[in-house]
Design an enzyme around this catalytic site. Structure first.
Site, PDB file in Angstrom:
ATOM      1  N   GLY A  97      29.199  29.854  44.080  1.00  0.00           N
ATOM      2  CA  GLY A  97      29.850  29.804  42.872  1.00  0.00           C
ATOM      3  C   GLY A  97      30.151  28.563  42.185  1.00  0.00           C
ATOM      4  N   HIS A 104      32.222  17.601  43.581  1.00  0.00           N
ATOM      5  CA  HIS A 104      33.960  17.458  43.393  1.00  0.00           C
ATOM      6  C   HIS A 104      34.462  18.476  44.583  1.00  0.00           C
ATOM      7  CE1 HIS A 104      32.252  21.320  41.300  1.00  0.00           C
ATOM      8  NE2 HIS A 104      33.147  21.934  41.574  1.00  0.00           N
TER       9      HIS A 104
END
Ligand code: DGP
Length: 118
Positions: A97, A104
């Site tokens: 996803g 991050h």
């Protein structure tokens, strides 16, 4: 890992101040800011300021030190937000996803809320 172009990277634009963000922590190498689509009471993205890698799968041994810096910065983020417990995740790759190709972590700060967030 898939090779993703870095031009027009939204997190680079946030780091450079070209896109607005709600910053919660910043040091020389790391920036933490609120996710634009929060999926928890407090949802903070912790990113390296430099576009070192698209995601965890692209981090080389030489770059690995940034991972420790992200973790240490995240602890400060939690402290600053007055939260003693938090969970975090990282989406690595399309099938996980991932939509922004700038390394991050998502910090979902939900536990131990004491208020006083700034
Ligand atoms: P992912 O790549 O799936 O790990 O998620 C990227 C996250 O980044 C997603 O939750 C939404 C957030 N996001 C995307 N664009 C922006 C933006 O311009 N500003 C902020 N604050 N968050 C963004």
């Amino acid at each position: 890992m898939e090779s993703i172009p870095t031009e027009n990277c939204v997190f680079c634009q946030v780091v450079e101040g070209k896109l607005p963000s709600q910053k919660v922590y910043e040091d020389e190498e790391v920036l933490a800011f609120r996710d634009i689509h929060p999926s928890a009471p407090v949802h903070i993205l912790v990113v390296p300021k430099k576009h070192v890698a698209a995601n965890l799968g692209d981090v080389t041994a030489k770059q690995a030190q940034i991972l420790a810096k992200l973790q240490l910065a995240a602890a400060k983020v939690a402290q600053k937000a007055g939260i003693s417990e938090f969970s975090y995740r990282t989406n690595t790759g399309k099938s996980a996803g991932q939509s922004v190709w700038h390394l991050h972590y998502h910090y979902h700060l939900q536990g131990g809320w004491k208020g006083g967030e700034d």
